[in-house]
Scaffold this active site. Structure first.
Site, short mmCIF file in Angstrom:
data_model
loop_
_atom_site.label_atom_id
_atom_site.label_comp_id
_atom_site.label_asym_id
_atom_site.label_seq_id
_atom_site.Cartn_x
_atom_site.Cartn_y
_atom_site.Cartn_z
N LYS A 78 0.85 -1.19 0.00
CA LYS A 78 0.00 0.00 0.00
C LYS A 78 0.89 1.24 0.00
CE LYS A 78 -3.75 1.98 2.86
NZ LYS A 78 -4.56 1.76 4.08
N SER A 153 -9.48 1.76 3.52
CA SER A 153 -8.70 2.52 2.58
C SER A 153 -7.74 1.67 1.74
CB SER A 153 -7.89 3.58 3.34
OG SER A 153 -7.00 2.96 4.25
N SER A 177 -9.33 -0.78 7.64
CA SER A 177 -8.89 -0.60 6.25
C SER A 177 -8.29 -1.81 5.57
CB SER A 177 -7.87 0.54 6.16
OG SER A 177 -8.57 1.75 6.08
N1 GLN Z 1 -12.69 3.83 7.32
C1 GLN Z 1 -11.85 4.16 8.42
C2 GLN Z 1 -11.46 5.62 8.36
O1 GLN Z 1 -11.78 6.23 7.41
C3 GLN Z 1 -10.67 3.26 8.46
C4 GLN Z 1 -9.42 3.78 7.86
C5 GLN Z 1 -8.23 2.90 8.08
O2 GLN Z 1 -8.32 1.84 8.69
N2 GLN Z 1 -7.09 3.37 7.61
O3 GLN Z 1 -10.84 6.15 9.22
#
Ligand code: GLN
Length: 477
Positions: A78, A153, A177
């Site tokens: 990532k 994400s 994420s």
């Molecule tokens: N959807 C969550 C957020 O927007 C998780 C993001 C993540 O785990 N990086 O914060």
């Protein structure tokens, strides 16, 4: 060439001489080329991966026993993980041309174990999001239905495995994420305990929540990657010195488990009826296999998402203050004063969703609101942690859906951030508590879209979590 679904199959093929690292890399690069429309990678490291593959093939020919445990594993990373002398953007204009000057500990460890990194994957800007729609480089698409999001994400990470462009992916999981996109794409996704894998070289979003996570086709591949990456590291003071078991050698769970589920979570009005039904069916199957599964009260469900967002936005507002146009990243061309330099660099460099979080985070930390929001959320976090520890004193695992719905259509929820935040209801618990959680595929809805189910366990009990997940995925599904 057939699709290889796990490392064991690949290593057997390498040993039998029916494939080579070079052929594997060529195969994956061709897959990437063919599926450009999914927008999975921000950049591929094609030539470098080929060169490394040839060197590994040579190493194996010369001394078969000299290759590392990840020999034959082609991985995507990532775009929030530092890889020395490679670009790193966090899918943001802010870091569009930034080059990492060192490698994350996790990256160094997989390379030392002879993995091959094929490229850096798309994600939500600064890992903030649930749909991979906020990337400066455009959305990634779900390979099962390209009109739908892959989750986020780590959306690019998930699709990189789903679309067979690599064997496994490294992502980050601050609030789901890794597990949520794995669930939206029909894959295994794991967030280890907070402190299990060094965060050195992981671009910070919310430092008391962030963990590097793994997306793979199988629990076994997840286990070997965790085993390689986990453990003490002098560059991260929050990483645990707790010994790292050989997870990959303990993939069968001995005996029967005691599992809790929360009635409030399973009966939640937002939970899609098809997911609910199949989750209950799965609980019955667990019982049928001799495990004990009981409903337990969890009175804090409604506080999870608010606490998570107050705290992560606060931490993000502080972490992201380093992007000031002086030290890193985008620098405005038109400022005439220092103050204007900061303001314009940040205004131009950050996307709208990231700015919203920085402003809300700054707000909840400001004088007059600190007690009402930040401190209250800290207290809620502690209550939630204490309650979950109580539950895990009596049970081996907690079982929960991963997401209340399947992947939605690209654009469908744009303009409704609160609805998207609420969809994190089942994933943020593991991050608020620092506990390990693994998501694995459960079923598909009537439109063929996949969804998963997840297990959580006590801190640093990844060995149990992985062995149990592996045992039940092999025997019950
Ligand atoms: N959807 C969550 C957020 O927007 C998780 C993001 C993540 O785990 N990086 O914060």
């Amino acid at each position: 060439m057939p699709k290889y679904s796990n490392l064991q199959v690949i290593q057997s093929a390498l040993k039998a001489g029916s494939t080579s690292c070079e052929k594997l890399v060529d195969y994956y690069l061709a897959r990437i080329e063919k599926q450009q429309a999914l927008n999975i990678y921000i950049e591929t490291f094609a030539e470098e991966a080929r060169t490394r593959a040839r060197a590994l093939d040579q190493k194996y020919r010369e001394a078969p026993s000299s290759v590392g445990p990840l020999f034959g594993m082609v991985v995507s990373i990532k775009d929030v993980l530092c890889y020395k002398d490679h670009k790193l953007s966090a899918a943001s204009k802010m870091l569009h041309n930034f080059t990492a000057s060192f490698s994350a500990t996790a990256i160094e460890r997989i390379l030392a174990a002879d993995a091959i990194i094929i490229g850096r994957t798309n994600c939500d800007e600064f890992a903030m999001g649930s749909a991979n729609e906020s990337s400066y480089y455009g959305p990634t698409r779900n390979a099962i239905d390209p009109t739908r999001v892959p989750g986020g994400s780590s959306g690019g990470s998930a699709v990189s495995v789903q679309a067979d462009t690599c064997l496994a992916a490294l992502g980050s999981d601050t609030g789901g994420s890794v597990r949520q996109p794995a669930s939206f794409c029909g894959l295994v996704g794991m967030k280890p305990s907070y402190g299990r894998i060094s965060r050195y070289g992981l671009l910070a979003y919310a430092s008391s929540f962030d963990q590097i996570g793994i997306i793979a086709n199988s629990v076994a591949d997840t286990a070997i990657l965790l085993e390689i990456m986990a453990g003490a590291d002098e560059f991260d003071s929050t990483v645990s010195a707790e010994a790292v078991p050989a997870y990959s050698q303990h993939l069968s769970f001995p005996g029967k488990a005691k599992i809790a589920y929360f009635g409030e979570a399973m009966q939640h009005e937002g939970l899609d009826p098809e997911i609910k039904k199949q989750s209950f069916d799965f609980i019955e199957a667990l019982r049928g296999a001799g495990h004990q599964v009981a409903a337990v009260d969890f009175e804090y469900l409604a506080y999870l998402v608010p606490s998570y967002y107050v705290l992560t936005m606060a931490e993000a507002s502080s972490n992201l203050s380093r992007y000031d146009g002086v030290r890193y990243g985008h620098r405005t061309a038109t400022a005439t004063s220092l103050e204007e330099h900061y303001r314009k660099s940040r205004t131009e460099g950050f996307g709208e969703k990231v700015k919203r979080r920085i402003m809300l985070g700054t707000f909840v930390l400001s004088v007059g609101y600190y007690d009402a929001y930040f401190k209250k959320a800290q207290k809620a976090r502690r209550l939630i942690q204490d309650r979950i520890l109580q539950v895990l004193a009596d049970y081996d695992f907690i079982i929960m859906p991963v997401t209340p719905s399947v992947a939605w259509k690209i654009g469908e929820k744009q303009g409704n951030p609160v609805e998207i935040y609420l969809s994190d209801i089942y994933t943020v618990l593991a991050n608020l508590t620092g506990l390990p959680a693994i998501a694995f595929p459960l079923g598909k809805n009537k439109n063929g879209m996949p969804f998963g189910i997840q297990l959580m366990s006590a801190k640093f009990t990844e060995k149990n979590l992985l062995s149990f997940a592996n045992t039940i995925t092999q025997n019950l599904r």
